[in-house]
Design an enzyme around this catalytic site. Structure first.
Site, PDB file in Angstrom:
ATOM      1  N   HIS A 263       9.655 -12.653   4.155  1.00 11.58           N
ATOM      2  CA  HIS A 263       9.351 -13.917   4.826  1.00 11.58           C
ATOM      3  C   HIS A 263       9.255 -15.007   3.770  1.00 11.58           C
ATOM      4  CE1 HIS A 263       6.850 -16.044   8.177  1.00 11.58           C
ATOM      5  NE2 HIS A 263       7.497 -16.926   7.434  1.00 11.58           N
TER       6      HIS A 263
ATOM      7  N   GLU B 208      12.381 -13.294   7.952  1.00 12.05           N
ATOM      8  CA  GLU B 208      11.556 -14.114   8.833  1.00 12.05           C
ATOM      9  C   GLU B 208      11.436 -15.524   8.262  1.00 12.05           C
ATOM     10  OE1 GLU B 208       8.492 -10.560  10.235  1.00 12.05           O
ATOM     11  OE2 GLU B 208       7.805 -12.103   8.839  1.00 12.05           O
TER      12      GLU B 208
ATOM     13  N   HIS C 225       5.153 -16.336  -1.991  1.00 11.10           N
ATOM     14  CA  HIS C 225       5.385 -14.904  -2.232  1.00 11.10           C
ATOM     15  C   HIS C 225       6.868 -14.646  -2.467  1.00 11.10           C
ATOM     16  CE1 HIS C 225       5.652 -15.390   2.118  1.00 11.10           C
ATOM     17  NE2 HIS C 225       4.345 -15.327   2.273  1.00 11.10           N
TER      18      HIS C 225
ATOM     19  N   ARG D 156       9.042 -18.633   2.225  1.00  8.92           N
ATOM     20  CA  ARG D 156       8.486 -19.896   2.704  1.00  8.92           C
ATOM     21  C   ARG D 156       8.874 -21.017   1.748  1.00  8.92           C
ATOM     22  NH1 ARG D 156       3.591 -19.331   6.138  1.00  8.92           N
ATOM     23  NH2 ARG D 156       3.254 -17.129   6.585  1.00  8.92           N
TER      24      ARG D 156
ATOM     25  N   ASN E 160       7.510  -4.789   5.250  1.00  6.23           N
ATOM     26  CA  ASN E 160       7.461  -6.158   4.743  1.00  6.23           C
ATOM     27  C   ASN E 160       7.005  -6.136   3.280  1.00  6.23           C
ATOM     28  OD1 ASN E 160       6.561  -8.852   4.105  1.00  6.23           O
ATOM     29  ND2 ASN E 160       6.561  -9.296   6.294  1.00  6.23           N
TER      30      ASN E 160
ATOM     31  N   ARG F 155       0.441 -12.991 -11.440  1.00  8.15           N
ATOM     32  CA  ARG F 155       0.412 -12.783 -12.893  1.00  8.15           C
ATOM     33  C   ARG F 155       1.588 -13.459 -13.585  1.00  8.15           C
ATOM     34  NH1 ARG F 155      -1.981  -8.823 -16.315  1.00  8.15           N
ATOM     35  NH2 ARG F 155      -1.402  -9.397 -18.444  1.00  8.15           N
TER      36      ARG F 155
ATOM     37  N   HIS G 245       2.212  -7.626  12.934  1.00  2.99           N
ATOM     38  CA  HIS G 245       1.076  -8.390  12.417  1.00  2.99           C
ATOM     39  C   HIS G 245      -0.195  -7.563  12.578  1.00  2.99           C
ATOM     40  CE1 HIS G 245      -0.112 -12.220  10.621  1.00  2.99           C
ATOM     41  NE2 HIS G 245      -1.316 -11.882  11.051  1.00  2.99           N
ATOM     42  N   ASP G 246      -0.756  -7.176  11.445  1.00  2.00           N
ATOM     43  CA  ASP G 246      -2.006  -6.414  11.371  1.00  2.00           C
ATOM     44  C   ASP G 246      -1.908  -5.022  11.997  1.00  2.00           C
ATOM     45  OD1 ASP G 246      -3.259  -8.414   9.964  1.00  2.00           O
ATOM     46  OD2 ASP G 246      -4.170  -9.333  11.732  1.00  2.00           O
TER      47      ASP G 246
ATOM     48  N   THR H 110      -1.227 -16.991   7.001  1.00  2.62           N
ATOM     49  CA  THR H 110      -0.234 -16.057   7.507  1.00  2.62           C
ATOM     50  C   THR H 110       0.145 -16.522   8.907  1.00  2.62           C
ATOM     51  OG1 THR H 110       0.232 -13.718   7.956  1.00  2.62           O
ATOM     52  CG2 THR H 110      -1.989 -14.514   8.472  1.00  2.62           C
TER      53      THR H 110
END
Length: 247
Positions: free
Chosen positions: A43, A72, A50, A45, A7, A18, A200-201, A109
């Protein structure tokens, strides 16, 4: 072998903090591919915190014919500004897979999955739309969920298990209860004809234990931990470390 999809969202987060173009998401993608990953995940959004639609399009041209492309997102989040919506993005770039996630702007998240029993009729038309575009459809779900046969009947081909609770329990020192729940959920999905992804994690510390508990695990999508670890060891080396665990 379980496919590793990297990802790239955190690369975009750093760039966006920045402004400008560094770190370059295309260069990061090429580095991961050269290191041997089997896929890349983004992913996007609506708030574009991001990865942006422009990134999605750039990566589509770069990845085609090389590795899998997984996008995603929330299929019910409509167009906003430069964000055209998940279905429209998929129509433009035709990713290998779309992973449907019930996230919103207020979530830092993704922190839960769809309830397939409750949401099946709502999901039915969007699953059909993505399948018509030629995308494999995966749905983000929680361990312990139901409704896998019904999901398969409307065209869902995979689920992605939300592994946050497992990672938290692992960090606390005892994940046996969570692993049993995840293994049971995976087995029930597989018996219904639905393949199993996870994400996830997940990290180098906890991935091996998780994979051992889930026979037939098709894919893991890993971003935050992998990019964090890459700050110390380098991106290429970190991708190879994950591939060693999965093999």
């Amino acid at each position: 072998m379980t496919l590793l999809s990297v990802n790239l969202n955190k690369i975009a987060v750093l760039r966006n903090s920045r402004g400008g173009h560094e770190p370059d998401i295309a260069t990061a993608a090429n580095t991961c591919i050269d290191a041997g990953c089997g896929g890349l995940t983004v992913h996007p959004r609506p708030d574009m915190r991001h990865v942006t639609p422009s990134d999605v399009r750039t990566l589509a041209g770069l990845l085609r014919g090389r590795v899998e492309y997984n996008i995603e997102g929330n299929p019910f989040a409509g167009p906003r500004g430069a964000y055209p919506g998940l279905i429209e993005l998929a129509r433009e770039v035709r990713p290998t897979q779309v992973t449907l996630v019930p996230d919103g702007d207020g979530q830092i998240t993704s922190d839960h999955g769809f309830d397939l029993t409750r949401d099946i009729e709502t999901l039915k038309p969007v699953v059909a739309a993505f399948r018509e575009l030629g995308c494999r459809v995966s749905v983000f779900v929680d361990a312990g969920g139901e409704g896998f046969a019904e999901a398969a009947a409307i065209g869902v081909q995979r689920i992605e298990l939300y592994t946050g609770p497992y990672a938290e329990a692992f960090a606390e020192g005892d994940a046996r209860k969570e692993l049993a729940s995840f293994a049971d959920t995976a087995q029930r999905a597989q018996r219904a004809g639905v393949a199993v992804n996870a994400g996830h994690d997940l990290s180098q510390a906890n991935l091996g234990t998780f994979k051992s508990a889930i026979p037939g695990l098709a894919e893991v999508s890993i971003g935050h931990a992998l990019i964090s670890e890459a700050l110390y060891e380098g991106l290429s080396k970190t991708v190879k470390n994950y591939l060693d665990i999965l093999s």
